[in-house]
Design a protein around this motif. Structure first.
Motif, mmCIF file in Angstrom:
data_model
loop_
_atom_site.group_PDB
_atom_site.id
_atom_site.type_symbol
_atom_site.label_atom_id
_atom_site.label_comp_id
_atom_site.label_asym_id
_atom_site.label_seq_id
_atom_site.Cartn_x
_atom_site.Cartn_y
_atom_site.Cartn_z
ATOM 1 N N HIS A 49 0.872 -1.172 0.000
ATOM 2 C CA HIS A 49 0.000 0.000 0.000
ATOM 3 C C HIS A 49 0.916 1.230 0.000
ATOM 4 N N TYR A 50 0.906 1.970 -1.104
ATOM 5 C CA TYR A 50 1.783 3.125 -1.256
ATOM 6 C C TYR A 50 0.994 4.252 -1.893
ATOM 7 N N ASP A 51 1.014 5.399 -1.259
ATOM 8 C CA ASP A 51 0.400 6.604 -1.802
ATOM 9 C C ASP A 51 -1.086 6.362 -2.125
ATOM 10 N N ASP A 66 6.715 3.859 -10.823
ATOM 11 C CA ASP A 66 5.413 3.656 -10.181
ATOM 12 C C ASP A 66 5.428 4.103 -8.727
ATOM 13 N N PHE A 67 6.610 4.194 -8.135
ATOM 14 C CA PHE A 67 6.736 4.567 -6.733
ATOM 15 C C PHE A 67 7.407 5.925 -6.565
ATOM 16 N N GLY A 68 7.321 6.779 -7.540
ATOM 17 C CA GLY A 68 7.871 8.125 -7.440
ATOM 18 C C GLY A 68 9.292 8.175 -7.952
ATOM 19 N N ALA A 81 10.896 -2.806 0.360
ATOM 20 C CA ALA A 81 11.461 -3.584 1.467
ATOM 21 C C ALA A 81 10.898 -3.201 2.830
ATOM 22 N N GLY A 82 9.606 -3.090 2.966
ATOM 23 C CA GLY A 82 8.984 -2.916 4.284
ATOM 24 C C GLY A 82 9.250 -1.590 4.936
ATOM 25 N N ILE A 83 9.065 -0.486 4.258
ATOM 26 C CA ILE A 83 9.298 0.828 4.829
ATOM 27 C C ILE A 83 8.086 1.230 5.662
ATOM 28 N N SER A 84 8.328 1.677 6.892
ATOM 29 C CA SER A 84 7.229 2.064 7.774
ATOM 30 C C SER A 84 6.616 3.388 7.319
ATOM 31 N N ALA A 95 4.859 4.039 2.883
ATOM 32 C CA ALA A 95 4.728 2.761 2.189
ATOM 33 C C ALA A 95 4.573 1.635 3.201
ATOM 34 N N ASN A 96 3.668 0.719 2.954
ATOM 35 C CA ASN A 96 3.484 -0.475 3.764
ATOM 36 C C ASN A 96 3.578 -1.675 2.861
ATOM 37 N N SER A 97 4.191 -2.730 3.328
ATOM 38 C CA SER A 97 4.217 -3.961 2.543
ATOM 39 C C SER A 97 3.780 -5.113 3.425
ATOM 40 N N PHE A 98 3.138 -6.109 2.821
ATOM 41 C CA PHE A 98 2.624 -7.268 3.536
ATOM 42 C C PHE A 98 3.269 -8.504 2.955
ATOM 43 N N TRP A 99 4.046 -9.197 3.777
ATOM 44 C CA TRP A 99 4.783 -10.365 3.290
ATOM 45 C C TRP A 99 3.954 -11.553 3.517
#
Length: 99
Positions: A49-51, A66-68, A81-84, A95-99
């Motif tokens: 989930h980003y932007d 796609d990510f700026g 890589a899992g940035i808070s 940015a949030n990532s779900f592994w």
């Protein structure tokens, strides 16, 4: 599927052996899970989930744009890589990532 009388007797004998019968079903379940091993244990997050947008890197490859844009191009694996949230490391905010 019709079994011969000999195979029917074998199947009844196998079902009567409770330990063997339940071990067979445990094996089948573990085998089915192992078919999804590439999805379970991979090096890409399942969802990002980003932007205020959702991205699914497992299904589609995304470019760095796609990510700026950054001052220098970064590999997509470092961006995902899992940035808070709120952390400005690597020039990516929220940015949030779900592994």
């Amino acid at each position: 599927m019709a079994l011969s009388p000999l195979n029917q007797a074998r199947w009844r004998r196998f079902k009567h052996n409770r330990r063997g019968y339940w071990s067979f079903w445990v094996f089948i379940v573990l085998f089915a899970i192992s078919l999804c091993a590439e999805l379970i244990a991979n090096d890409k997050p399942l969802a990002v989930h980003y932007d205020n947008h959702w991205y699914f890197p497992v299904v589609k490859n995304y470019s760095e744009q796609d990510f700026g844009e950054c001052s220098r191009p970064l590999p997509i694996t470092r961006i995902l890589a899992g940035i808070s949230p709120g952390e400005t490391r690597l020039g990516v905010v929220g940015a949030n990532s779900f592994w």
